[in-house]
Design a protein around this motif. Structure first.
Motif, PDB file in Angstrom:
ATOM      1  N   SER A 152       0.828  -1.209   0.000  1.00 17.72           N
ATOM      2  CA  SER A 152       0.000   0.000   0.000  1.00 17.72           C
ATOM      3  C   SER A 152       0.860   1.256   0.000  1.00 17.72           C
ATOM      4  CB  SER A 152      -0.939  -0.010   1.209  1.00 17.72           C
ATOM      5  OG  SER A 152      -0.192  -0.074   2.413  1.00 17.72           O
ATOM      6  N   ASN A 156       0.608   4.267  -2.721  1.00 18.68           N
ATOM      7  CA  ASN A 156       0.425   5.670  -2.332  1.00 18.68           C
ATOM      8  C   ASN A 156       1.481   6.571  -2.972  1.00 18.68           C
ATOM      9  OD1 ASN A 156      -1.828   5.194  -0.727  1.00 18.68           O
ATOM     10  ND2 ASN A 156      -0.607   4.821   1.111  1.00 18.68           N
ATOM     11  N   ASP A 185      -6.165   3.651  -6.921  1.00 15.84           N
ATOM     12  CA  ASP A 185      -7.139   3.871  -5.837  1.00 15.84           C
ATOM     13  C   ASP A 185      -8.325   4.644  -6.418  1.00 15.84           C
ATOM     14  OD1 ASP A 185      -8.606   4.866  -3.641  1.00 15.84           O
ATOM     15  OD2 ASP A 185      -6.820   4.896  -2.364  1.00 15.84           O
TER      16      ASP A 185
END
Length: 198
Positions: A152, A156, A185
């Protein structure tokens, strides 16, 4: 030598290559490529020749075409994967070869993010395309993904670096950037694009 040379010629060039400097060295590299291509030889470039070959890919269209067409662009033989990213943007055909082969390399997502964050002069949109491709493949085959797992934190960072490129990108690239952001995302991409529209 390039026009009429053979395997013996190739051995002579290779033996003396390291001792030659300047423009003549470039001519020897060109002759070496011509002999390999014309005689349909399997050939593994050593370290010093590979470095010169990488430089020639930027400036010599004939070498670039031969490398691409004959599949010499074997990422396992290059100094590092970062060099491959520096070759993006030379031509659409070369971009296709690089992206296709880089997709199979371990930790390529992490390295691509680092290159994008490092402020490349050329090839940013191609790296963004690769990141989007890898993210979608990872999400769609989460349990069976054989490549380096994408965390993750890396997603990001990839999102931030891709969104940052929006300001300097042209309208043609915006669609690629938007698709890639949604691959990272969906909710965050929707927020970003809404703010851009406003």
């Amino acid at each position: 030598m390039g026009a009429v040379g053979n395997v013996k010629t190739l051995e002579i060039i290779q033996t003396n290559y390291g001792n030659i400097k300047g423009p003549l060295r470039n001519m020897l590299l060109h002759a070496m490529v011509q002999v390999i291509e014309r005689c349909n030889l399997e050939y593994q470039f050593d370290h010093k020749v590979r470095n010169d070959l990488l430089q020639a890919l930027h400036s010599d269209s004939q070498i670039s075409n031969l490398v691409r067409q004959r599949g010499w662009f074997n990422l396992k033989t290059l100094r590092s994967q970062e060099i491959c990213f520096s070759l993006l943007g030379i031509s659409e055909e070369m971009d296709f070869v690089i992206i296709a082969q880089m997709s199979e390399r371990p930790q390529v997502f992490k390295i691509a993010v680092e290159c994008l964050e490092g402020g490349l002069i050329r090839g940013k949109i191609q790296i963004i395309m690769l990141l989007g491709k890898l993210a979608i493949e990872f999400i769609h085959s989460f349990k069976y993904y054989d490549n380096y797992p994408i965390g993750s934190g890396e997603l990001n960072r990839a999102f931030a670096a891709t969104a940052e490129f929006w300001r300097e990108a042209n309208q043609e690239d915006w669609e690629i950037i938007a698709d890639t952001l949604f691959g990272f995302d969906c909710d965050r991409a929707l927020e970003f694009l809404s703010s851009v529209i406003i």
